[in-house]
Design an enzyme around this catalytic site. Structure first.
Site, PDB file in Angstrom:
ATOM      1  N   HIS A 299       0.870  -1.175   0.000  1.00  0.00           N
ATOM      2  CA  HIS A 299       0.000   0.000   0.000  1.00  0.00           C
ATOM      3  C   HIS A 299       0.913   1.232   0.000  1.00  0.00           C
ATOM      4  O   HIS A 299       2.017   1.190   0.558  1.00  0.00           O
ATOM      5  CB  HIS A 299      -0.830  -0.043   1.289  1.00  0.00           C
TER       6      HIS A 299
ATOM      7  N   ASP B 145       3.045  -4.554   7.977  1.00  0.00           N
ATOM      8  CA  ASP B 145       1.801  -3.790   7.874  1.00  0.00           C
ATOM      9  C   ASP B 145       0.661  -4.793   7.932  1.00  0.00           C
ATOM     10  O   ASP B 145       0.403  -5.515   6.969  1.00  0.00           O
ATOM     11  CB  ASP B 145       1.822  -3.006   6.559  1.00  0.00           C
TER      12      ASP B 145
ATOM     13  N   GLN C  63      -4.532  -5.354   6.731  1.00  0.00           N
ATOM     14  CA  GLN C  63      -5.508  -6.267   6.113  1.00  0.00           C
ATOM     15  C   GLN C  63      -5.459  -7.663   6.713  1.00  0.00           C
ATOM     16  O   GLN C  63      -6.225  -8.530   6.308  1.00  0.00           O
ATOM     17  CB  GLN C  63      -5.261  -6.360   4.603  1.00  0.00           C
TER      18      GLN C  63
ATOM     19  N   LYS D  26     -10.619  -1.060  10.171  1.00  0.00           N
ATOM     20  CA  LYS D  26     -10.715  -2.227   9.286  1.00  0.00           C
ATOM     21  C   LYS D  26     -11.024  -3.492  10.087  1.00  0.00           C
ATOM     22  O   LYS D  26     -11.151  -4.574   9.527  1.00  0.00           O
ATOM     23  CB  LYS D  26      -9.412  -2.409   8.510  1.00  0.00           C
TER      24      LYS D  26
ATOM     25  N   CYS E   2      -4.558   2.337  -3.774  1.00  0.00           N
ATOM     26  CA  CYS E   2      -3.298   2.811  -3.182  1.00  0.00           C
ATOM     27  C   CYS E   2      -2.173   1.810  -3.391  1.00  0.00           C
ATOM     28  O   CYS E   2      -1.344   1.589  -2.498  1.00  0.00           O
ATOM     29  CB  CYS E   2      -3.461   3.119  -1.695  1.00  0.00           C
TER      30      CYS E   2
END
Ligand code: PMP
Length: 408
Positions: A124, A201, A204, A227, A366
């Site tokens: 991202h 990261d 997700q 999220k 993104c």
């Protein structure tokens, strides 16, 4: 038993009752932001109705209650990530701010010209641009971990990228554009073999699978509240305690100091407070804790298994559509179906399917460097959450067929 009581679970989400253009909402944009259960919404009402107060410094009852709830949420996050210590949990505005914190604090203190940072092509923009900005100032080099035609990271190329100047690997756990699940545990092992750190990261990953930062052996792990059934405006940076302790503060202000003086050097609070300058998003942090409890009550293994069924059902369904090309066909995927259709622009598909009540996302997600490799500048993306149903997938697939028919 791997069946979720989805109709019961859906009753927790008031928004799922609404209509869009006269049709029942089918919300399939969960990778952008997930919906919020009433238990989380109620936190805001409760907080502002009963114990709204600034935290940590007050000696009155409301301040005590707010502080206890805030610090209680920190412990909930610690358990959610299986972190060693609650001092390793720093609250931020989101994943983006967590990564910027690492770049600006750890990065500035540890990276110099000639050093190398490895970033995957699946990232991202929020795990690319902070490093590019810093590289522009400090003169280190960014090297890109390649992906194959399935959207899977090339691990042997990854190993070959390391040199004695490699300081950091920055990689997502799950790709928001393609849904690829990356082998971050193995990647951490390789990074550590070479004396490099790894930042994961997890924006997700956190909504779809149980996270264990000790098992992964991640040095830094970031995710966002919005999220994972929580509110916007709050996220988490997990960092190993000895790293956070050695890192300089990033933002200065209240809450992050021990003593401030014009005559002697200002001294800083212990971690994690050293990295939490100013009044934080108190209600949001408490609500995030509640969201993680909600997730825990259902169980991430069950949520992940349910979503895998939805993904399989959707993948089968969209294959009926002639000229549809899936992007991201990794054997291990979570929650995301990304595709383009011959003769139909992604944006037109998104606009028309919204008329049928179906919310999907179109655009570059993104992840422009990734999409560029696949020769597209936009895809349609349907992404799933615990409250989605196979019937909703059918509405989506039938709607997609209709819309594509109209556009060609
Ligand atoms: N990383 C990934 C993989 C994401 O999907 C997102 C959100 N789309 C981010 C980082 C940024 O998260 P936020 O906007 O909540 O800071």
């Amino acid at each position: 038993d791997l069946t979720l009581d989805v109709s019961k679970l859906r009753r927790d989400f008031p928004i799922l009752d609404r209509e869009v253009h006269g049709k029942p909402l089918v919300y399939l944009d969960n990778a952008a932001t997930s919906q919020t259960p009433r238990q989380v919404i109620e936190v805001f009402d409760d907080y502002y109705s009963r114990y709204n107060a600034n935290i940590h410094r007050g000696l009155h009852t409301l301040a005590d209650e707010a502080t206890a709830a805030f610090e209680g949420a920190r412990e909930t996050v610690r358990a959610f990530l299986n972190a060693v210590d609650h001092r390793e949990i720093v609250f931020t505005r989101g994943t983006t701010e967590a990564i910027n914190l690492v770049a600006n604090s750890w990065g500035r203190a540890n990276l110099t010209a000639g050093d190398e940072v490895l970033i995957s092509r699946l990232e991202h923009h929020s795990n690319i641009v902070p490093w590019q900005l810093l590289a522009g100032e400090l003169g280190f080099t960014i090297k890109v971990i390649p992906v194959d035609e399935r959207g899977v990271l090339d691990l042997s190329a990854y190993r070959d990228l390391f040199t004695e100047r490699t300081r950091l690997v920055a990689v997502n756990h799950v790709s928001n554009a393609f849904g690829t699940v990356n082998p971050v545990r193995e990647m951490a092992r390789v990074a550590h073999e070479h004396g490099a750190l790894i930042l994961v990261d997890g924006a997700q990953a956190a909504p779809h699978q149980a996270i264990d930062v000790q098992d992964i052996d991640a040095d830094f792990y970031a995710f966002s509240g919005h999220k994972v059934y929580g509110p916007t405006g709050v996220g988490v940076l997990h960092g190993r305690a000895e790293l956070l302790e050695a890192m300089p503060p990033w933002q200065g202000g209240g809450e992050m100091i021990r003593t401030v003086s014009f005559e002697t050097p200002t001294t800083f609070a212990d971690i994690p407070h050293k990295f939490e300058a100013g009044t934080p998003a108190i209600a949001e942090v408490i609500a995030l804790g509640r969201a993680l409890q909600w997730v825990d009550d259902i169980g991430l293994p069950l949520i992940g298994a349910w979503e895998a069924r939805l993904l399989e059902h959707a993948t089968e369904g969209v294959q009926r559509i002639e000229g549809l090309r899936l992007l991201g066909t990794a054997p291990e995927k979570a929650g995301v179906l990304s595709f383009v259709v011959d003769g139909a622009h992604s944006q037109d598909i998104g606009l028309l399917i919204d008329q049928l009540g179906v919310a999907i996302r179109t655009g570059h997600h993104c992840a422009q460097p990734l999409l560029a490799q696949f020769g597209v500048d936009a895809t349609c993306r349907a992404s799933f959450a615990a409250y989605n149903t196979p019937e909703e997938i059918d509405v989506f697939v039938e709607g997609l067929e209709r819309v594509v028919g109209m556009l060609r």
